[in-house]
Design a protein around this motif. Sequence first.
Motif, short mmCIF file in Angstrom:
data_model
loop_
_atom_site.label_atom_id
_atom_site.label_comp_id
_atom_site.label_asym_id
_atom_site.label_seq_id
_atom_site.Cartn_x
_atom_site.Cartn_y
_atom_site.Cartn_z
N GLY A 138 0.75 -1.18 -0.01
CA GLY A 138 -0.06 -0.04 -0.14
C GLY A 138 0.71 1.39 -0.08
O GLY A 138 0.63 2.12 -0.77
N LEU A 139 1.76 1.33 0.67
CA LEU A 139 2.81 2.28 0.77
C LEU A 139 3.63 2.76 -0.25
O LEU A 139 3.49 3.76 -0.91
CB LEU A 139 3.77 2.14 1.94
CG LEU A 139 4.69 3.02 2.86
CD1 LEU A 139 3.40 3.88 3.63
CD2 LEU A 139 5.41 2.44 3.96
N LEU A 140 4.03 1.65 -0.99
CA LEU A 140 4.49 1.70 -2.40
C LEU A 140 3.63 2.33 -3.30
O LEU A 140 4.10 3.13 -4.11
CB LEU A 140 5.42 0.38 -2.82
CG LEU A 140 6.43 0.12 -2.02
CD1 LEU A 140 6.97 -1.37 -2.55
CD2 LEU A 140 7.65 0.83 -2.48
N ALA A 187 1.16 4.20 -2.93
CA ALA A 187 0.47 5.29 -2.58
C ALA A 187 1.36 6.30 -3.05
O ALA A 187 1.18 7.61 -3.30
CB ALA A 187 0.43 5.54 -1.24
N VAL A 188 2.71 6.08 -3.35
CA VAL A 188 3.49 7.28 -3.70
C VAL A 188 3.74 7.54 -5.31
O VAL A 188 3.91 6.40 -6.02
CB VAL A 188 5.25 6.82 -3.31
CG1 VAL A 188 6.21 7.80 -3.72
CG2 VAL A 188 5.25 6.52 -2.02
N PRO A 189 3.38 8.56 -5.73
CA PRO A 189 3.18 8.75 -7.24
C PRO A 189 4.61 8.84 -7.80
O PRO A 189 5.54 9.54 -7.07
CB PRO A 189 2.46 9.94 -7.19
CG PRO A 189 2.54 10.75 -6.01
CD PRO A 189 2.87 9.78 -5.13
N GLU A 226 2.46 6.79 -14.66
CA GLU A 226 1.45 6.86 -13.80
C GLU A 226 -0.03 6.84 -14.13
O GLU A 226 -0.88 6.18 -13.63
CB GLU A 226 1.48 8.36 -13.14
CG GLU A 226 2.24 8.66 -11.81
CD GLU A 226 1.84 7.81 -10.83
OE1 GLU A 226 0.70 7.37 -10.65
OE2 GLU A 226 2.63 7.23 -10.00
N ARG A 227 0.06 7.03 -15.57
CA ARG A 227 -1.40 6.68 -16.39
C ARG A 227 -1.49 5.38 -16.41
O ARG A 227 -2.95 4.93 -16.25
CB ARG A 227 -1.40 7.46 -17.67
CG ARG A 227 -1.93 8.89 -17.77
CD ARG A 227 -1.75 9.50 -18.97
NE ARG A 227 -1.26 10.77 -18.64
CZ ARG A 227 -0.34 11.64 -19.37
NH1 ARG A 227 0.23 10.69 -20.48
NH2 ARG A 227 0.35 12.63 -18.98
N ARG A 248 -0.16 3.13 -14.44
CA ARG A 248 -0.17 2.19 -12.91
C ARG A 248 -1.43 2.09 -12.31
O ARG A 248 -2.38 3.08 -12.23
CB ARG A 248 0.76 3.14 -12.16
CG ARG A 248 1.42 2.51 -11.00
CD ARG A 248 2.49 2.85 -10.57
NE ARG A 248 2.30 4.14 -9.62
CZ ARG A 248 2.89 4.18 -8.22
NH1 ARG A 248 3.69 2.93 -7.93
NH2 ARG A 248 2.52 4.95 -7.54
N ARG A 287 -3.31 1.99 -8.93
CA ARG A 287 -2.76 2.17 -7.44
C ARG A 287 -3.82 1.51 -6.44
O ARG A 287 -4.80 1.80 -6.73
CB ARG A 287 -2.69 3.79 -7.28
CG ARG A 287 -1.61 4.53 -8.08
CD ARG A 287 -1.09 5.57 -7.06
NE ARG A 287 -1.97 6.71 -6.97
CZ ARG A 287 -1.76 7.58 -6.04
NH1 ARG A 287 -0.69 7.71 -5.56
NH2 ARG A 287 -2.62 8.39 -6.00
N ILE A 328 -5.21 2.63 -2.87
CA ILE A 328 -5.07 3.50 -1.61
C ILE A 328 -5.56 2.75 -0.39
O ILE A 328 -6.94 2.55 -0.54
CB ILE A 328 -6.20 4.50 -2.25
CG1 ILE A 328 -5.78 5.28 -3.53
CG2 ILE A 328 -5.82 5.98 -1.18
CD1 ILE A 328 -4.70 6.17 -3.81
N LEU A 329 -4.85 2.76 0.41
CA LEU A 329 -5.26 2.22 1.62
C LEU A 329 -6.24 3.22 2.37
O LEU A 329 -6.09 4.36 2.26
CB LEU A 329 -4.03 2.11 2.66
CG LEU A 329 -2.98 1.04 2.53
CD1 LEU A 329 -1.94 1.24 3.30
CD2 LEU A 329 -3.57 -0.09 2.19
#
Lengths: 332, 320, 338
Positions: free
Chosen positions: A256-258, A260-262, A269-270, A272, A274, A276-277
């Motif tokens: 989750g932590l990984l 959350a980092v953009p 990013e488009r 990926r 994600r 979100i916890l």
Amino acid sequence: MNDNKLLEVKNLKKYFNLRSGFLSQRFSGSVKAIDGISFFINKGETFGLVGESGCGKSTTARVILRLTNPTEGEVIYNNINIFKISSREMFKVRREIQIIFQDPYASLSPRMTVGDIIGEPYEIHSIGNRQERTKKVKNLLKVVGLNPEHINRYPHEFSGGQRQRIGIARALALTPKIILCDEPVSALDVSVQAQILNLMSSLQKEFDLTYLFIAHDLSVVKHVSDRVGVMYLGKIVEIAKSEDLYEKPLHPYTMGLLSAVPIPDPQLERQRKRIILQGDVPSPLNPPSGCRFHPRCPNAQEICSIEEPQLKNYSEDAGEHLAACFFAGKPI
Amino acid sequence: MHGWIQESGLKKKKLMFEKEKESIGITGEIAEDSYLEKKYSRSSLYKDALKRLRRNKLAMLGLAIVIALILIALFAPLLAPYDPIARIKADSSLAPSSVHLFGTDLLGRDIFSRVIYGSRISIEVGIIAVGISVIIGLFLGALSGYFGNIPDTVIMRIADIFFAFPYILGAIAIMTVLGPGVINIFIAIGILGWASFARIFRSSILTIKNKEYIEAARALGASNYRIITKHIFPNAFAPIIVYATMNIGTAIIVEAALSFLGLGVQPPTAAWGKMLAESLDYIDIAPWMMVFPGLAIVITVLGFVLLGDGLRDAFDPKLR
Amino acid sequence: MDSSGNNKILEVNNLKTYFYTDGGIVKAVDGVSFDLKVMETLGIVGETGSGKSVTALSILRLIPQPPGKIVEGEIIFDGKNILDMDKKELQDFRGNKISMIFQDPMTSLNPVFTIGNQLMEAILAHKKITKKECREESYRLLELVGIPDIKRRFESYPHEFSGGMRQRVMIAMAIANSPSILIADEPTTALDVTIQAQILELMDELKEKTKSSIIIITHDLGVVAKYADRVMVMYAGRPVEFSQVDNIFYNPLHPYTIGLMKSIARLDHGKNEKLKPIEGTPPSLIDLPEGCVFRVRCEYAEDECKSQYPPLSEIEPGHFVSCFRAKEFLSGSLVRNK
Ligand SMILES: Nc1ncnc2c1ncn2[C@@H]1O[C@H](COP(=O)(O)OP(=O)(O)OP(=O)(O)O)[C@@H](O)[C@H]1O
Ligand SMILES: Nc1ncnc2c1ncn2[C@@H]1O[C@H](COP(=O)(O)OP(=O)(O)OP(=O)(O)O)[C@@H](O)[C@H]1O
Ligand SMILES: [Mg+2]
Ligand SMILES: [Mg+2]
């Protein structure tokens, strides 16, 4: 295992007892700031410690330095249990363990000149006379990329990045073996961060230093660390070699932590996906039962709220990849 | 507990705010000197404070009064035209004139000279008594703030008791026990004043104690003594200076009150409070006997209060 | 959406905001121009002190005066120059048409009033509705921003909320009157990584739902990459590059942007990739150097850069750069140093 360990932390606990009441100081609960963590740091490596605010990272550093007494557990430095030795012996050990702080504004005394600040370690440990100290300080200023002629200036006359260099110079003064870095770049601008990170890595090579690198910024930790431990609410939930942790995280919190980092890459990013916890970090005053992460964990099952998972080695090769999860490796 | 989480969050926020307000980065080589010089004009808390103080007209007035007063006290023998205790029978109860600027009292002493000499007692009491308060206050405040726990609880509870007591009543009580006299005034006022200083110093220490530079010093192996004297004192001093300045005014009033009540300075020494007391019965026939020492007290106290007020604003411009 | 359309909601032209201080005139914003389209997210990045917050505050006319003053420029919102508005128009406009979220949710909420109280006040500032309707509206907003257990939370005080929840409340207040533009000045800097992600996602969703636009100010290039459509890079009070997000990341044409991209530690890079910091120091805003402000730190500076400031010009369609050598970067005749 190997004798390369410079520092080992064993089942370390630190509870802050909260008291209320006027004269009686009644015990009214305890914050389990760190609750049984174990890890080791090899000579010459950088061990990263990441986690969110309040998970106990700074407390870990402070306990290792014996700035506050642990509730339980051991810290072995160079085969010495530093909680067992006298304060006189500890005084000697202090030369070898140093710390760099996050806040370049709060970590330097505003009423002392840079020369006094960096020279203080020599004064405390009665090293050299006045002239020799001045020479050493000037030398250190050069080492960290500051002008030795600024020796008589006050901290407020420097920028944040420069102040951080002053803090680093002070930590280097006694030629320590290991430096605990508590979020050394979190307060700096990105371009200045790069300068400090580069300085730290060149110093590591030059002086053969070992780092405990505490941060909440996963990208920075990845950039500097050989091995990484992830903390959540006073516990270490995963430890692994840096590549393994970032490529094959096993604990859902790490994932989750990984996630959350953009990443500073728009196209990536488009694509990926994600995760979100949800929810907030619970209070360490009464942490959740069982696995502390279970209320926020998408994979949580009944067992997670009852039993506490222990760190286990899941490494596929001879190495070590520890995670504390009943369903380690299951994608979230 | 919750407060803690918030605080750590806050800390970070504050950091982000202040952080790098003016960022200068350098890599490897050395930053341009001339550039630095321009950007960071040399200044420090005290210098900045002095600058702000200079701009504050009322504070400067206060400072002028205080300096004038100190000069008057120092050079009293040169400034006073007459011996302050010499009685000149023939001149008793004269109204102000060119010979006796402020007139004379019943015993024929020159009031102008007595007011000038009276400044000595006031200044002495102000400085020595407050000095005693500061020393006791700093010591106990340091114990209390730095070590916490039991010393803290005990010292602060005692301070509370001192607070609960009206200042003047306390002074009267102590003076009654010790007996009148200048030295005893120092002791009485000094002992009564420590509690506020201890509190102020304790709270400064509590805020400074957890600063990272203190932790850094401890990590280097610095002793408690070193930490308190080298790191905490210099940083916790500003509020003490402010409060001490204001407190001098209070001490002067208390001394005047004690002397007025006959508990303080004994005749024939010139003290403003005593002079007021002596004038009491003659207000109708010789008002100057009261007016001039009275004015002296008011102006002096005003001077210290204005200066103290100005110092407070100068050290913490945000407070205004 | 293409760049030609008439869907500009905000246009800033040559904005200059100075602070008149004891030390001299601080040219905090010195000629900023950009536009914002409907439903667009604009990212503003730049080193600390580069004038990002002052730009945002200028748009809302919230510059403390004195020492600050907007000395030049236009800010056109919906055909109207904000700089010409009088007090009453401004009041009606702030929080209603454009609202702002600050970095610090702690100081932006009043500790002595309940969350509900403050939220209702924000609504009633611009809407004439009954208390009861207002309360319902507040519940709806709190639900929208994902606050659990609303009825109870409504009566809570700010200190009973975590940082993330407080920022949610701030967002609820900011969108209470469905503004067309939401300006977020480092909305997540004070928050934890996982909470940051929650808040940013929330803002993005709300933008879609309310069809509004967002200006997001941040240090975090990852955030920009993820959420921004276009990006303005600021340096020493001026925009140095302004374009589509992809251009900024993959084809930066200003040496400062180029340097910035190389100086960041990235999650998708390994340990051994050396960071390349930008050498030198940003100039003091009080006495800016002649010519290009970035010149002294620039690896590519030429004589021309010394004499005059390069104007922000459109080097390729939709890509504005203020550098004399930008064309050379574009054509490839000048190669970016490794
Ligand atoms: N002296 C103290 N008394 C009571 N609680 C404390 C004390 N010091 C720390 N804590 C609590 O212990 C927990 C861990 O704090 P710590 O400062 O180690 O966190 P951290 O991981 O360093 O967080 P951050 O990222 O904010 O620096 C927090 O919940 C904090 O509130
Ligand atoms: N009230 C003020 N008085 C004087 N100077 C000011 C004032 N407010 C801002 N400035 C100056 O304006 C410049 C731009 O500040 P601004 O807050 O816009 O920077 P920023 O880009 O938002 O930085 P950060 O990333 O640190 O938030 C800074 O040099 C700052 O010192
Ligand atoms: Mg910490
Ligand atoms: Mg800002």
